[in-house]
Write a protein that holds these residues in place. Structure first.
Motif, PDB file in Angstrom:
ATOM      1  N   ALA A  34      -1.212   5.506  -5.231  1.00  0.00           N
ATOM      2  CA  ALA A  34      -1.423   5.765  -3.836  1.00  0.00           C
ATOM      3  C   ALA A  34      -1.463   4.438  -3.315  1.00  0.00           C
ATOM      4  N   SER A  35      -2.034   3.349  -3.981  1.00  0.00           N
ATOM      5  CA  SER A  35      -2.443   1.930  -3.440  1.00  0.00           C
ATOM      6  C   SER A  35      -0.950   1.357  -3.615  1.00  0.00           C
ATOM      7  N   ILE A  36      -0.300   1.529  -4.506  1.00  0.00           N
ATOM      8  CA  ILE A  36       1.187   0.806  -4.606  1.00  0.00           C
ATOM      9  C   ILE A  36       1.943   1.408  -3.576  1.00  0.00           C
ATOM     10  N   ILE A  37       2.180   2.625  -3.347  1.00  0.00           N
ATOM     11  CA  ILE A  37       2.907   3.224  -2.394  1.00  0.00           C
ATOM     12  C   ILE A  37       2.674   2.834  -0.955  1.00  0.00           C
ATOM     13  N   LEU A  38       1.026   2.782  -0.567  1.00  0.00           N
ATOM     14  CA  LEU A  38       0.753   2.234   0.829  1.00  0.00           C
ATOM     15  C   LEU A  38       0.996   0.813   0.807  1.00  0.00           C
ATOM     16  N   GLY A  39       0.840   0.197  -0.186  1.00  0.00           N
ATOM     17  CA  GLY A  39       0.791  -1.391  -0.111  1.00  0.00           C
ATOM     18  C   GLY A  39       2.306  -1.776  -0.012  1.00  0.00           C
ATOM     19  N   MET A  40       3.185  -1.056  -0.002  1.00  0.00           N
ATOM     20  CA  MET A  40       4.744  -1.496   0.054  1.00  0.00           C
ATOM     21  C   MET A  40       4.969  -1.450   1.627  1.00  0.00           C
ATOM     22  N   MET A  42       2.213  -1.553   4.266  1.00  0.00           N
ATOM     23  CA  MET A  42       0.964  -1.939   4.904  1.00  0.00           C
ATOM     24  C   MET A  42       0.308  -3.324   4.193  1.00  0.00           C
ATOM     25  N   PRO A  43      -0.266  -4.179   5.059  1.00  0.00           N
ATOM     26  CA  PRO A  43      -1.005  -5.250   4.437  1.00  0.00           C
ATOM     27  C   PRO A  43      -1.894  -4.969   3.755  1.00  0.00           C
ATOM     28  N   THR A  44      -2.304  -5.625   2.734  1.00  0.00           N
ATOM     29  CA  THR A  44      -3.309  -5.642   1.638  1.00  0.00           C
ATOM     30  C   THR A  44      -4.532  -5.230   2.277  1.00  0.00           C
ATOM     31  N   SER A  45      -5.145  -5.640   3.072  1.00  0.00           N
ATOM     32  CA  SER A  45      -6.176  -5.539   3.815  1.00  0.00           C
ATOM     33  C   SER A  45      -6.265  -4.011   4.362  1.00  0.00           C
ATOM     34  N   ALA A  46      -5.211  -3.704   5.018  1.00  0.00           N
ATOM     35  CA  ALA A  46      -5.400  -2.233   5.542  1.00  0.00           C
ATOM     36  C   ALA A  46      -5.092  -1.102   4.613  1.00  0.00           C
ATOM     37  N   ALA A  77      -3.105  -2.386  -4.375  1.00  0.00           N
ATOM     38  CA  ALA A  77      -2.641  -2.724  -3.054  1.00  0.00           C
ATOM     39  C   ALA A  77      -1.841  -4.314  -3.306  1.00  0.00           C
ATOM     40  N   VAL A  78      -2.466  -5.219  -3.964  1.00  0.00           N
ATOM     41  CA  VAL A  78      -1.779  -6.500  -4.236  1.00  0.00           C
ATOM     42  C   VAL A  78      -0.888  -6.181  -5.146  1.00  0.00           C
TER      43      VAL A  78
END
Length: 217
Positions: A34-40, A42-46, A77-78
């Motif tokens: 989930a973190s990787i998919i959203l990170g693609m 969105m910004p990391t902080s978001a 996310a990073v």
């Protein structure tokens, strides 16, 4: 927007909990995905703000340290910046180097394969985050560093020479043994991986000496 408008955020933790069951490792895997998919997109902080409010409480309830839970989400996310198909950092590096974006992205993914395991390591070994005695922190940091090194070598397939598939598999197994908490597994992984890498290093030096002698003659 999709998360807020559909109410997915409220249900996200329950969905992942239902899929993972009582398995802590599955909960971590789904959280990382989930973190990787959203990170693609969105910004990391978001990404961190969204998932920290949704998934971090579930990780903490499973027994993970609060700091480890939040850092796990942040790492995911990073790492999305080098994860295909939207590896923003890799594509930017490829543009600077005039290289193929996909090849650059895959090379970055191989080289950073050990980094993807790092969040899982410090969830089960919080000493990597400075939670513990000085001896525990030093031991966990050294074993994790060596394990990530072995895993990166196995993923790339090169250490002075191109490595065979069998050696790469053994090094990957040694990396897992080094990463897992426990003195016995760490020592076994260290001895086997150290012996292999030392053999490859000595073999390479001998070949260089032979080539230099031939060129001198």
């Amino acid at each position: 927007g999709v998360i807020s408008l559909t109410g997915l955020g409220v249900r996200f933790t329950s969905i992942i909990s239902l899929m993972a069951g009582d398995s802590r490792i599955l909960f971590l895997v789904f959280t990382m995905i989930a973190s990787i998919i959203l990170g693609m997109g969105m910004p990391t902080s978001a990404v961190y703000i969204v998932l920290a409010s949704i998934l971090a409480p579930g990780l903490i309830e499973l027994g993970f340290e609060p700091l480890a839970a939040h850092m796990f989400i942040f790492f995911g996310a990073v790492m999305s910046n080098i994860t295909p198909p939207l590896a923003i950092a890799s594509f930017a590096a490829a543009a600077v180097a005039n290289a193929d974006p996909w090849k650059t992205s895959l090379s970055a993914l191989k080289g950073a394969s050990g980094v993807f395991l790092l969040p899982f390591i410090f969830c089960y070994s919080p000493a990597l985050l400075g939670l513990g005695s000085a001896i525990e922190i030093a031991e966990a940091s050294l074993s994790a560093l060596l394990g990530m090194l072995c895993l990166s070598i196995a993923a790339i397939g090169w250490f002075f020479i191109n490595l065979s598939g069998a050696i790469r598999l053994v090094l990957a197994a040694c990396a897992i043994a080094l990463i897992l908490p426990g003195m016995e597994s760490n020592l076994a992984g260290l001895v086997i991986a150290g012996s292999i890498l030392l053999f490859l290093f000595i073999r390479n030096r001998r070949q260089e000496d032979l080539e230099s002698e031939k060129s001198a003659q």
